[in-house]
Design an enzyme around this catalytic site. Structure first.
Site, PDB file in Angstrom:
ATOM      1  CG  LEU A  65      39.618  38.100  45.043  1.00 22.77           C
ATOM      2  CD1 LEU A  65      40.415  38.759  44.814  1.00 22.77           C
ATOM      3  CD2 LEU A  65      40.777  37.231  46.293  1.00 22.77           C
ATOM      4  CD  GLN A  70      32.945  40.164  37.634  1.00 20.96           C
ATOM      5  OE1 GLN A  70      32.045  41.493  37.067  1.00 20.96           O
ATOM      6  NE2 GLN A  70      34.198  40.801  37.275  1.00 20.96           N
ATOM      7  N   GLY A 114      41.229  37.372  38.209  1.00 21.71           N
ATOM      8  CA  GLY A 114      40.647  38.273  37.474  1.00 21.71           C
ATOM      9  C   GLY A 114      39.622  37.306  36.950  1.00 21.71           C
ATOM     10  CD  GLU A 133      37.991  41.629  30.676  1.00 20.86           C
ATOM     11  OE1 GLU A 133      38.520  42.744  30.647  1.00 20.86           O
ATOM     12  OE2 GLU A 133      37.300  42.230  29.152  1.00 20.86           O
TER      13      GLU A 133
END
Ligand SMILES: Cc1cc2nc3c(=O)[nH]c(=O)nc-3n(C[C@H](O)[C@H](O)[C@H](O)COP(=O)(O)OP(=O)(O)OC[C@H]3O[C@@H](n4cnc5c(N)ncnc54)[C@H](O)[C@@H]3O)c2cc1C
Ligand code: SF4
Ligand code: FES
Lengths: 329, 746, 380
Positions: B638, B646, B710, B713
């Site tokens: 995004l 991240q 996502g 992690e």
């Protein structure tokens, strides 16, 4: 933190008189050991005498060729001083391998000499510790002791002396200059620290209230060929698992003189005199270094989690000697 | 007209909260200036099991500035005592059993047993040290090896089945020509976010409570506090605009949060309670230690015929959390026969919890190290071995993947890394400076999660919009990516959209954990934005004064705040004009967005491949990372900038896990000996080399409306094994017990 | 930072000193709605200035001011409700209603901020019913005034308390308050409240709260008077010798930009500059810093212009959670004046005293190298 009163010393005399007859008084320099331990209630002075205004902030050449370092010189300033970088590189390297840039900007030469062990149990007032509370027992002995010492230990304490700077000073035969009630004293660093023995709470020869004013380095022609090697658990900002400060006098491939001190493995900055002897007269090279390393670790006593330090310390000494020899004197 | 133009999504936009963060203006939970604030400091146990027999608070009570000392003996009784929360296998963050001075039992060292409230922080800390505690001590269970005989089978492994079984292991093993059977162990680890847990609690009267809390889930805090204090949910507000790191430990409601509220109530003033760093070792969760028995058997061509993964981890003696390490082995490779299991061992430590990629982090360490060992045993290239066993569908459920780009990740990663330059034999490569050079790789994976989430989008008369969802920004870039999503959905430039989060007065969203915020809240924000836009369009169509009157929505588009006719872009009007003419205060849509059937029909996972080069000092054993290359297929990214950050962050977290992190309990007292950042080592700047992150293009139209999988992690998965594999390649020493420190390889 | 009462309000501009008439201005709106400050004569006004740009906690802060007002007897300034009518906000206070032009458009009116010397900063002016500045406060963004000081200032403008009766509980503002805040946040300033002191009738504190305690000193324990110079402003504090610089900044002065990650010198989050050198404020006693110049993260930007290092962290995404960031930036600024080699590896080593748990290290190194390269280029 226990309450205390705070006062700034304006000069040496006001500092000395501030603590004399005041059992609870302590000097405050960079504060990176003292404030830390006060927050943990390990140290509980009732009065702090701030000695940072004292003018011992200079690094000066001595007539005989040595160097005098004021007790208030900050670790970073000392490390970056031209004279230390060229004449005593081992000291500069040791300082720069210690702590972090911010801490080095705060820490003083005097304070560094008197920093306390990082033994987990010493820093935790809820556990027994002979150094903190004489006679209470040693939690590290049968506890977790990976970072603990293998040289100079006693059955009462196995705590490591954590300093890097002091290891270099030990190799350099530094003299600690103090001022106390009885006037000035000059103490060779090798006689400054005690091993724990039966009294781990006594760490050095300073009398209560005695002030460190300077550290002197003797003239030593070969210290240009010196090196500090530190081995730790991460690339920076960690205490030594093992370290070595060495200086070599090599002439025509033969070792004329040598200095070896070790960190991370001893209960005090550990001078390896036998190892030095083992080198003198030998041809510089792996065999001589290996023999010296063996001699240096002679008599090492390990505990459950720190047996690896014996081999690691030997290899650290060998590496430091190898690197020093490659330097031009 | 329900497709959005992606003007903003995906762009490497600077963080909208960046300015606040670089100026020191971002306010964290302990930083709200409140009048008449009192400071609370916690007292914690120094034994691991027993009870508090006596607490002498006389010195503390008399110390200057002390307002109150709370102990199990005098603390107010709570309407619903969370010592008896449901707890248990669900691992639900809001169900934790807590220690809030309702009884004198002690279950672990460093457990809350008292609270001092004083005028200043210095006074509170000092008084806390003055409290004398006497215990009635019992013998604690502290050693997993010793207690393993009492292991039990939990009902579930954190939303996954506890055990699985497929095919015939014995015949699978018989068909194999090589077999690896090893045990891998990982220690307790602590999250150690830079911001310590902190709660500031303020009561309005005795039935309205506001807490400023460092949390990954404001609604969880609201839930638990309203339950404990028997208040209507609407009377409890939780605010969390900025969180200085969580990584899982701020996902649950722990004891200090109700304690802060209790303290504030009992002194009738706002109270701030921050944990010290040392207090973060025990009462706020940690990654449990694991012991994992792996077996992988393969034919000489590399085809796996059977595998098993039996896992043990510790939980507390009073509550339950399962580290689902074997879950990853179920889906990573084809394996016709397989057995996996999870067992728990009760020990006298605090309750463990989710820590960055729970299960997958230690799980990928085990399976991906075993795969490396198998590759050596087969004399096969590790990448080839993985390709040979590539799972085209989920091998456990047999469902198709919604999307999977792992093959591409291997290829891109290997190329960028220069994997072909690797000579396979251990100790066969050296760097110019004489150090041993090792190259290792591993696969990375993490499931895609999504929960129901709500959002509100509001167009304002001045042509700007604000969009709200009560989610959290853990530094993951939520503020920024939601602004981007909302801007595109509304057809506005990002400068004219403000996204707000971190408040239970906003629409409800799930906890920020399990990498689900982008998928869950992102979907809600997108749908709310689209709904508000559609409303505006409908109003325009129905308004006789609008140039768009009577047209069909399908012919229109919105860009830059202007609704216009696609075929005639200069014909239209702006939101601002429309709202002004209509004399509306706002146009607003609030929606809830939920996962649909996709989870039942597809297997939903991200995948990646990570390649690591290490340099090892042959004598001193010092391991230095030289470079890391990772390639990931994680759906829609995004924001290219924050997305890369991240992934780098995840990899760095993995570096810590691989090389240094290790929470060490004293074997006798269960007290963590390295309860500080001096001895609990996390990577420093000098430990981290260049990290090259590639996102392979992956379009997933099934997974959720934003197409994002996502990325919080997946970065930590795989890299731990890759480092270990590289160390083996460099040195020939296989370390199966984390962390890989120099004493294990010299 | 400057305190109205303690250290004269705006030394740079005597016209803004307490006691002087608040400069008048007109709030204008694109579609003719407008209001002058002088229109509000007869009621005390609190002017709050914020720099443009967004800050989620600002709403909390305004709510906080509002709450302080509700708890002060006789002020009756509590915002009860709000609605929008065309170009106007209708604000309903406990005692009265008022209209403000709708300023949700983030087109700031910089000239007003300029008039009050508040560009790029946070500022608060307490103006009495006669339009006279009673108290003022200006600080870098993120440094709100001490509530005790504000309360004192507000007492000055509140009428004398008469007899007290129990007050009914006020309704909570729930979402309406948020709407108001959200809509006003992006403005260059927010005119947050006004109330008719003249209409004040005897009534006790609202919202079931007891009236504010008077400004509170440290009770018990010996304290010392010191002056801390932070970002070129002097702060007179009566302080516990045990207080570290970090706690003095965060808990006394209200500057929370410097962070506490470990409190033991093990993380670097608390890094500040003292006389230009980077040091750890958690291991420095506040009482030992007299006569020294402390620079914190709040002191780096020049008004709205970020320090190049701040800008570089922003552009390079040199952070995630942002909690270690102020310490990283202060450390990086300190590093610029130190003998540090040119390579990335040199920066890595010399930034190793600052932990970042989000692993932003590669981006931090890139940010610092950008600034260093720009500096070398500039000096060539
Ligand atoms: C997180 C952390 C990491 C560290 N890592 C390292 C490392 O890797 N290597 C390393 O070597 N060190 C390390 N240190 C220790 C650091 O070097 C010492 O704390 C520092 O050198 C102490 O100096 P100071 O001036 O701050 O001493 P202070 O804390 O001010 O004083 C220490 C003691 O010395 C006394 N004292 C100080 N000056 C004098 C004087 N002139 N005369 C008499 N008494 C005096 C004080 O009373 C006190 O008892 C680390 C410290 C921290 C906090
Ligand atoms: S090793 Fe020494 S310092 Fe450590 S616990 Fe034992 S006695 Fe104390
Ligand atoms: S808070 Fe000062 S170094 Fe961590």
């Amino acid at each position: 933190m226990h309450p205390f009163s705070y006062r700034q010393a304006s000069d040496e005399q006001s500092a000395l008189s501030g603590v004399s007859g005041q059992p609870g008084a302590a000097y405050l320099a960079g504060g990176t050991t003292l404030i830390d331990l006060m927050k943990l209630d390990v140290q509980k002075p009732s009065q702090l005498i701030d000695i940072t205004p004292l003018p011992w902030t200079k690094i000066t050449e001595l007539p005989g060729g040595g160097v005098s370092i004021g007790a208030m010189v900050r670790n970073s300033d000392l490390a970056h001083s031209e004279i230390i970088m060229t004449r005593y590189p081992v000291l500069s390297e040791a300082l720069l391998s210690g702590a972090s840039p911010q801490l080095r900007k705060m820490a003083t030469t005097g304070g560094n000499l008197l920093q306390r062990t990082r033994c987990y149990y010493f820093r935790d007032i809820t556990t027994p510790c002979n150094k903190r509370e004489p006679g209470s027992g040693c939690s590290a002995m049968d506890g977790y002791n990976r970072i603990h010492a293998i040289l100079g230990t006693s059955k009462h304490c196995i705590a490591t002396h954590p300093s890097d700077m002091c290891v270099a000073l030990t190799a350099l035969d530094a003299t600690i200059v103090t001022r106390g009630a009885k006037g000035e004293r000059r103490i060779p660093i090798n006689e400054f620290y005690f091993t724990p023995g039966d009294h781990p709470e006594r760490e050095n020869v300073l009398e209560p209230g005695e002030l460190i004013t300077a550290v002197e380095l003797p003239a030593m022609p070969f210290t240009g060929r010196s090196h500090y090697r530190k081995v730790r658990d991460r690339a920076s900002y960690a205490f030594a698992l093992s370290s070595a400060a060495v200086a070599l006098d090599i002439q025509g491939g033969v070792i004329k003189d040598a200095r070896i001190a070790m960190g991370g493995v001893g209960t005090k900055p550990w001078r390896a005199l036998d190892a030095e002897k083992a080198l003198i007269g030998k041809t510089a090279g792996p065999d001589a270094y290996k023999a010296a390393a063996e001699a240096a670790l002679h008599g090492a006593k390990t505990h459950k989690d720190n047996a690896f330090k014996v081999e690691l310390a030997k290899r650290t000494v060998i590496r430091a000697l190898t690197m020093a020899a490659q330097k031009t004197a | 007209m329900n497709e959005t133009m992606d003007a903003a999504v995906g762009k490497p936009m600077d963080r909208v909260d960046g300015r606040l963060k670089v100026t020191g203006g971002a306010k964290y939970a302990a930083e709200f200036p409140l009048p008449n604030l009192a400071h609370a400091v916690m007292i914690t146990s120094t034994i691991a099991k027993g009870r508090v027999a006596k607490m002498d608070t006389s010195a503390a009570d008399a110390a200057p500035g002390v307002i109150k000392v709370l102990t199990p003996m005098n603390a107010p009784r709570l309407p619903n005592d969370p010592s008896y929360s449901p707890g248990g296998a669900s691992g639900r963050p809001q169900d934790r059993k807590l220690s809030v001075l309702q009884n004198s039992a002690v279950y672990y060292n460093n457990e809350p047993i008292g609270l001092v409230i004083a005028e200043t922080l210095e006074q509170a800390m000092h008084a806390a040290a003055l409290v004398q505690v006497e215990y009635k001590e019992e013998k604690p269970a502290l050693n997993m090896g010793r207690e393993k005989k009492n292991a039990y089978k939990p009902k579930a492994a954190n939303q996954e089945p506890t055990d699985t079984h497929r095919g015939d292991i014995t015949s699978g093993q018989r068909d194999a020509s090589r077999r690896v059977e090893q045990t891998y162990t990982t220690p307790m680890e602590n999250h150690n976010p830079m911001e310590p847990h902190a709660t500031t609690a303020v009561w309005d009267g005795d039935d309205r409570l506001t807490v400023y809390d460092a949390t990954q889930g404001v609604f969880g805090v609201q839930n638990v506090l309203s339950r404990i204090f028997a208040l209507p949910k609407s009377n409890v507000r939780c605010v969390s605009y900025f969180v200085g790191g969580g990584f899982g430990c701020k996902g649950s409601v722990w004891s200090h949060i109700p304690l802060a509220a209790m303290a504030a109530k009992s002194v009738g003033r706002p109270v701030k309670l921050s944990l010290t760093r040392a207090q973060m070792f025990g009462m706020v969760g940690y990654r449990p230690q694991t012991e994992q028995d792996l077996m992988v058997a393969a034919k000489s061509d590399g085809a796996i015929t059977a595998s098993s993964h039996a896992s043990w981890s510790n939980t507390s003696t009073f509550d339950e959390f399962v580290e689902p390490t074997a879950a990853v082995t179920r889906i990573l490779y084809e394996s016709p026969a397989q057995e996996t299991s999870h067992r728990l061992v009760r020990l006298n430590y605090g309750t463990p919890t989710f820590m960055r990629a729970p299960g997958e982090s230690p799980g990928t360490f085990a399976i991906e190290t075993a795969m490396d060992e198998l590759a050596y045993s087969l004399k096969m290239d590790p990448v080839q071995l993985r390709l040979r066993n590539y799972a085209e569908v989920d091998p456990e459920s047999k469902k198709p993947w919604s999307s999977k780009s792992l093959r591409e990740c291997y290829k891109v990663g290997a190329e960028k890394f220069g994997w072909d330059k690797r000579t396979p034999a251990p100790r066969s490569m050296t760097a110019p400076d004489g150090r041993l050079l090792g190259m290792g790789m591993a696969s990375a994976t993490y499931p895609v999660r999504r929960s129901a989430a709500s959002a509100l989008a509001r167009l304002l008369p001045d042509g700007t919009a604000y969009v709200q969802a009560g989610t959290q920004d853990l530094g993951t870039g939520t503020y920024t990516i939601m602004t981007q999503i909302a801007a595109d959905a509304l057809g506005l430039p990002v400068e004219r959209v403000r996204f707000e989060l971190g408040d239970t007065e906003m629409p409800e969203t799930p906890v920020s954990g399990g990498s689900q915020t982008a998928a869950s809240t992102g979907s809600a924000v997108k749908q709310a934005g689209l709904a508000a836009r559609d409303q505006a369009v409908q109003i325009a169509l129905a308004d006789p004064s609008s140039p768009l009157h009577g047209m069909s929505a399908a012919d229109l588009d919105v860009k830059n705040g202007m609704i216009f006719v696609k075929a005639q872009p200069d014909k239209g009007e702006t939101y601002a004009e429309l709202i002004a003419r209509q004399k509306l205060p706002k146009i607003e849509a609030k929606i809830q967005s939920k996962p649909g059937e996709e989870k039942n029909q597809y297997a939903l996972h991200s995948f990646g491949a990570v390649f690591v080069e290490v340099l090892v000092d042959p004598d001193l054993g010092e391991i230095r990372l030289n470079r890391i290359v990772g390639a990931y297929g994680a759906g829609r990214i995004l924001n290219a900038k924050t997305g890369r950050s991240q992934l780098i962050g995840g990899v760095v977290y993995g570096v810590g896990m691989a090389m240094m992190e290790h929470t060490i309990p004293d074997p006798r007292t269960g007290r963590i000996v390295n309860r500080d950042l001096g001895e609990y080592h996390v990577p420093v700047n000098a430990d981290i080399p260049d990290i090259d992150i590639t996102f392979v293009d992956e379009v997933d139209t099934i997974i959720n409306p934003v197409g994002a999988k996502g990325i919080g992690e997946i970065g930590i998965t795989g890299v731990v094994a890759a480092i270990g594999n590289a160390v083996y390649h460099a040195t020939g020493v296989r370390v199966r017990d984390l962390p890989i420190t120099l004493d294990k390889i010299i | 930072m400057e305190h109205g009462a303690a250290a004269t309000a705006c030394p740079s501009d005597p016209a803004l000193a307490p006691g002087s008439l608040a400069p008048d201005f007109r709030l204008s709106h694109p579609r003719n709605a407008s209001l002058s400050l002088s229109d509000l004569r007869g009621q005390p006004v609190v002017l709050a200035f914020y720099p443009p740009g967004w800050d989620p906690s600002r709403g909390e802060q305004i709510a906080q001011y509002n709450k302080i007002l509700t708890q002060l007897p006789n002020l009756h300034a509590e915002l009860m409700d709000f609605s929008v009518d065309g170009d106007w906000y209708d604000l309903r206070f406990a005692r009265e209603q008022m209209r403000l032009p709708f300023l949700a458009n983030p087109s700031p009116q910089p000239e007003i901020a300029q008039l009050y010397g508040a560009e790029g900063r946070e500022a608060l002016f307490v103006i009495d019913a006669d339009g006279v500045i009673q108290w003022s406060y200006r600080a870098p963004v993120g440094v709100p005034p001490k509530t005790e000081d504000l309360v004192e200032a507000l007492r000055l403008i509140a009428p004398q308390p008469k007899e007290e009766t129990a007050a009914p509980k006020a309704p909570r503002m729930a979402l309406t308050r948020r709407d108001f805040i959200a809509a006003t946040l992006a403005m260059a300033f927010a005119l947050t409240l006004g109330a008719h002191a003249a209409q004040a009738e005897p009534e006790a504190a609202r919202m079931g709260a007891t009236p504010m305690a008077p400004a509170m000193g440290v009770s018990g324990g010996d304290t010392m008077p010191i002056t801390l110079t932070v970002n070129d402003a002097a702060h007179d504090l009566q302080i516990d010798p045990r207080a570290t610089v970090l706690d003095a900044l965060r808990e006394r002065i209200g500057m929370t930009g410097s962070k506490k990650g470990c409190d033991h010198g093990q993380c670097g989050a608390c890094t500040v500059l003292v006389d230009g050198r980077r040091v750890l404020s958690c291991l420095s006693l506040a009482v030992a810093q007299q006569g020294k110049k402390i620079t914190t993260i709040e002191g780096l930007a020049q008004g709205e212009t970020l320090h190049p290092m701040q800008q570089a962290f922003l552009t390079n995404d040199g952070y995630q959670r942002g909690y270690c960031t102020p310490g990283q930036i202060m450390s990086a600024v300190g590093l610029l004046t130190e003998p540090v080699g040119p390579e990335d590896a040199d920066v890595r080593e010399n930034m190793s005293g600052n932990l970042c748990r989000c692993g932003a290290y590669p981006n931090i190194v890139a940010a610092i190298q950008d600034v260093r390269k720009a500096n070398t280029n500039a000096s060539v």
